[in-house]
Design a protein around this motif. Structure first.
Motif, short mmCIF file in Angstrom:
data_model
loop_
_atom_site.label_atom_id
_atom_site.label_comp_id
_atom_site.label_asym_id
_atom_site.label_seq_id
_atom_site.Cartn_x
_atom_site.Cartn_y
_atom_site.Cartn_z
N ASP A 86 0.75 -1.25 0.10
CA ASP A 86 -0.15 -0.07 0.04
C ASP A 86 0.84 1.27 -0.11
OD1 ASP A 86 -2.45 -1.48 0.04
OD2 ASP A 86 -2.49 -1.37 2.14
N HIS A 87 2.21 1.04 0.09
CA HIS A 87 3.10 2.42 -0.09
C HIS A 87 3.78 2.10 -1.43
CE1 HIS A 87 2.07 3.60 4.32
NE2 HIS A 87 2.21 2.24 4.46
N GLY A 88 3.48 1.34 -2.20
CA GLY A 88 4.34 1.46 -3.46
C GLY A 88 5.82 0.51 -3.30
N ALA A 89 6.02 0.02 -2.17
CA ALA A 89 7.20 -0.77 -2.13
C ALA A 89 7.07 -2.18 -2.84
CB ALA A 89 7.50 -1.08 -0.62
N LEU A 90 7.94 -2.58 -3.65
CA LEU A 90 7.97 -3.87 -4.35
C LEU A 90 8.22 -5.05 -3.36
CD1 LEU A 90 7.61 -5.19 -7.16
CD2 LEU A 90 10.03 -4.84 -7.25
N ILE A 91 7.23 -6.01 -3.24
CA ILE A 91 7.81 -7.10 -2.48
C ILE A 91 8.35 -8.46 -3.26
CG2 ILE A 91 6.71 -8.85 -0.77
CD1 ILE A 91 6.23 -5.69 -0.24
N ILE A 92 9.57 -8.72 -2.77
CA ILE A 92 10.55 -9.88 -3.48
C ILE A 92 10.54 -10.77 -2.37
CG2 ILE A 92 12.65 -10.16 -4.19
CD1 ILE A 92 11.19 -8.08 -5.93
N ARG A 93 10.16 -12.26 -3.06
CA ARG A 93 10.38 -13.64 -2.30
C ARG A 93 12.04 -13.71 -2.64
NH1 ARG A 93 6.66 -16.66 -4.03
NH2 ARG A 93 5.24 -16.18 -2.27
N LYS A 94 12.74 -13.82 -1.95
CA LYS A 94 14.20 -14.36 -2.31
C LYS A 94 14.50 -15.87 -2.19
CE LYS A 94 17.51 -11.59 0.10
NZ LYS A 94 18.18 -11.01 1.06
N ASP A 95 15.56 -16.11 -2.80
CA ASP A 95 15.72 -17.23 -3.33
C ASP A 95 15.72 -18.44 -1.80
OD1 ASP A 95 15.84 -16.76 -5.77
OD2 ASP A 95 18.06 -16.81 -5.77
N ASN A 96 16.02 -17.51 -0.85
CA ASN A 96 16.05 -18.46 0.45
C ASN A 96 14.52 -18.49 1.12
OD1 ASN A 96 15.84 -15.89 1.30
ND2 ASN A 96 17.94 -15.88 2.54
N GLY A 97 13.62 -17.82 0.62
CA GLY A 97 12.23 -18.04 0.96
C GLY A 97 12.06 -16.66 1.68
N LYS A 98 12.98 -15.67 2.15
CA LYS A 98 12.37 -14.65 2.92
C LYS A 98 12.12 -13.52 2.20
CE LYS A 98 16.32 -15.19 6.59
NZ LYS A 98 17.43 -14.84 7.14
N ILE A 99 10.95 -12.76 2.55
CA ILE A 99 10.42 -11.82 2.04
C ILE A 99 11.06 -10.42 2.27
CG2 ILE A 99 8.21 -10.48 1.86
CD1 ILE A 99 8.30 -13.25 0.79
#
Length: 326
Positions: A302-315
């Motif tokens: 909701d603040h325009g930030a991009l959400i990434i799921r990294k290769d180790n599973g962390k967000i």
């Protein structure tokens, strides 16, 4: 630009055929020699006007310049573009906007559009060079939104959706949005945007939204400057387009989405952005000032930030940085 010359042009546009200089002079209350002078001024602006001694004047070809008169022939907005300031060249339209605000801030209406045929010192995000040759659309829109400062990014969301929709509706080209502020056709960039604002505490005084779109621009002219894959609308279509009509479409599409921002109707706008994103559900490389990492882009918040799921599973939540689709 001489407004009197455009008064002559309005009469020429109103008539289906030719009209005599005598009738024009009578209607405007000026001499026939003044009519001729204004006709010459219009020709200097790129209009082709046929003239015969017996029948009078007739416009045979319109200018290709982004003149306010031509844009307003197509524009269907209430606020955005109600005033248009046009120059042939400037270091950048956002620079010109800042200068105008310093000099006449209280007299600038929201929705003022500043246009230039070319920019000599255009800058994009992070101070990068923004090649702005003649043939593109280089514009800054002055906005005064009554929204919380943390929602200012929604203006960029509205603008990116507007440009993508305008390209799709006018030319049936599948333009998409790459986070955070680029417009792509296929794997090539065709446009971008930049937002600067002046605020105090939680109150936004004004925003300057700059748009740069490669419309009738030679890709060969862009590549040496940008050193990356770029395209233009004319390159994709194989012919040059009417920039005034296209810009009017962009401004119209933007006003519709900006109205949603002002009404705090963010959810519908975010859904539309997501439907046009070429970033989400893609593997990407993120480069910030502190680190570089890869992962899958799964959402924006909701603040325009991009959400990434990294290769180790962390967000990982990315507020600012470069995003490269892999």
């Amino acid at each position: 630009m001489n407004n009197a010359a455009f008064n002559v042009l309005k009469i020429l546009d109103r008539e289906s055929g030719k009209i005599s200089g005598e009738k024009i002079s009578e209607e405007l209350g000026i001499s026939r020699s003044a009519v001729w002078k204004h006709i010459e001024e219009l020709r200097d602006l790129g209009y082709e006007i046929e003239a015969t001694q017996k029948e009078g004047y007739h416009v045979t070809k319109r200018t290709t310049r982004l003149l306010p008169y031509e844009i307003k022939r197509h524009l269907r907005t209430k606020k955005i573009g109600s005033e248009i300031h046009y120059v042939t060249t400037t270091p950048s339209t956002i620079w010109l906007g800042k200068q105008m605000i310093r000099e006449i801030e209280n007299d600038i209406s929201e929705g003022l559009v500043i246009l230039a045929e070319e920019q000599t010192g255009g800058l994009g995000r992070l101070g990068r060079s923004w090649a702005s040759p003649a043939g593109g659309i280089w514009t800054t829109i002055v906005l005064k939104p009554s929204i919380p400062i943390q929602k200012a990014f929604m203006i960029m969301i509205a603008a990116s959706v507007a440009v993508s929709r305008a390209i799709r509706k006018e030319y049936d080209i599948g333009a998409l949005i790459k986070w955070p502020n680029d417009i792509f056709i296929g794997d090539k960039k065709v446009g971008g945007m930049h937002l600067e604002l002046s605020a105090e505490a939680d109150v936004i005084h004004y925003c300057l939204l700059s748009l740069g779109i490669d419309v009738n621009v030679s890709v060969e002219e862009l590549m040496p400057v940008l050193n990356r894959e770029v395209t233009s609308i004319s390159e994709e279509l194989g012919y040059e387009v009417d920039r005034t009509k296209f810009l009017a479409r962009v401004l119209t599409e933007f006003e519709r989405r900006y109205t949603l921002v002002e009404r705090n109707e963010y959810d519908a706008l975010l859904r539309e952005w997501k439907s046009l994103s070429c970033t989400l559900e893609r593997r990407v490389e993120i480069r910030t000032l502190k680190k570089t990492f890869e992962g899958e882009a799964i959402d924006i918040d909701d603040h325009g930030a991009l959400i990434i799921r990294k290769d180790n599973g962390k967000i990982e939540r990315v507020i600012a940085g470069d995003c490269h689709i892999l």
